[in-house]
Design an enzyme around this catalytic site. Sequence first.
Site, mmCIF file in Angstrom:
data_model
loop_
_atom_site.group_PDB
_atom_site.id
_atom_site.type_symbol
_atom_site.label_atom_id
_atom_site.label_comp_id
_atom_site.label_asym_id
_atom_site.label_seq_id
_atom_site.Cartn_x
_atom_site.Cartn_y
_atom_site.Cartn_z
ATOM 1 C CB SER A 1 70.210 33.747 -5.771
ATOM 2 O OG SER A 1 71.582 34.810 -5.901
ATOM 3 C CD GLU B 1 69.183 39.209 -11.311
ATOM 4 O OE1 GLU B 1 68.909 38.685 -10.231
ATOM 5 O OE2 GLU B 1 69.492 40.239 -11.757
ATOM 6 C CG HIS C 1 63.662 35.141 -11.646
ATOM 7 N ND1 HIS C 1 63.103 33.714 -11.685
ATOM 8 C CD2 HIS C 1 64.405 34.492 -10.458
ATOM 9 C CE1 HIS C 1 62.473 33.760 -10.612
ATOM 10 N NE2 HIS C 1 63.553 34.154 -9.734
ATOM 11 C CG HIS D 1 69.673 33.151 -10.739
ATOM 12 N ND1 HIS D 1 69.152 33.942 -11.017
ATOM 13 C CD2 HIS D 1 69.718 32.672 -9.835
ATOM 14 C CE1 HIS D 1 68.257 34.503 -10.034
ATOM 15 N NE2 HIS D 1 68.145 33.656 -8.904
ATOM 16 C CB CYS E 1 67.939 44.580 -5.261
ATOM 17 S SG CYS E 1 67.167 43.639 -4.747
#
Length: 329
Positions: free
Chosen positions: A234, A136, A84, A134, A205
Amino acid sequence: MDELTASKPPLRVLIAAPRGFCAGVDRAIQIVELALERFGAPVYVRHEIVHIRFVVDRLRQLGAIFVDELDEVPDDRPVVFSAHGVPKSVPQSAQARNLTYVDATCPLVSKVHRQAERLIEEGRHILFIGHSGHPEVIGTFGQVPDGSITLVETVEEAQSVAVPESVELAFLTQTTLSVDDTAAIVDALKARFPSIRAPRSEDICYATSNRQAAVKAIAPECDRMLVIGAPNSSNSLRLAEVAERIGVPARLIERASDIDWDWLGRPAILGLTAGASAPEVLVREVVDALRERFEVTEEIADHTPERMIFKLPRELTSSPAFAGEGDRT
Ligand code: SF4
């Protein structure tokens, strides 16, 4: 047909494609496996390398030790950072302690990190579309100075977020968001800030977009949908949401043992998919569990194969001479 088979209700299982492992997750798992080969056990891993218990448990059995923070890693053991991504302060702390570390951040997340740095160099303020808390998001915020990036989670926030005066704006996004929700938030930002700079290419992505499109393709035919993935994943959560929005009741499960058979009932057609961190073995496990109760016919949706492969860090694929010398990615 024997008596047992005759007593089972029929069930068509539509299996979405593509599904399951993406190139970034595959690479992160290989990095931990190679680090274990190169350095021996234990290898420390900061945070779950990917969000799924099955994978984390298997790596733990091989000798990985998962920790929340770097200060839990002894000075003489290597540490891997999760797919992440991590704030810049994490590799900086590792360097200060002369730890050997390997960064398993997905290259597509690293791409967002570099974009964030460039935008700050240009003097812009970033509006970042993502989910609070999160890993990321924490990693991307940690690439730029405090106060230079603001989180936007919803259309309402896009319409009301406070931004610094007389500063050009840009937006970036988390890689694993809902394609549809993100488009609505981007529209709201562009309506309010017509000159806001968009990323050169999509930040969501390929794996996230393809898996959502695959669910959209099969969901209209399905009575129920099972999504294999962790509750904190997620991209897996988004797959269940996509099905629900099409009107198909969906459940997220980590293993076959999580199937709620009362909820499942007796559907004629069940959709099945897996988030980017779920291996195919878990899909097979779920189909096998379904076969115990139904006369299953499997159908795998047509799709264009994904060919994305990310290079492994040179340190793990080159000669072992560097081991223990504090080299890093
Ligand atoms: S879901 Fe996308 S961004 Fe995340 S690891 Fe996979 S390829 Fe990389």
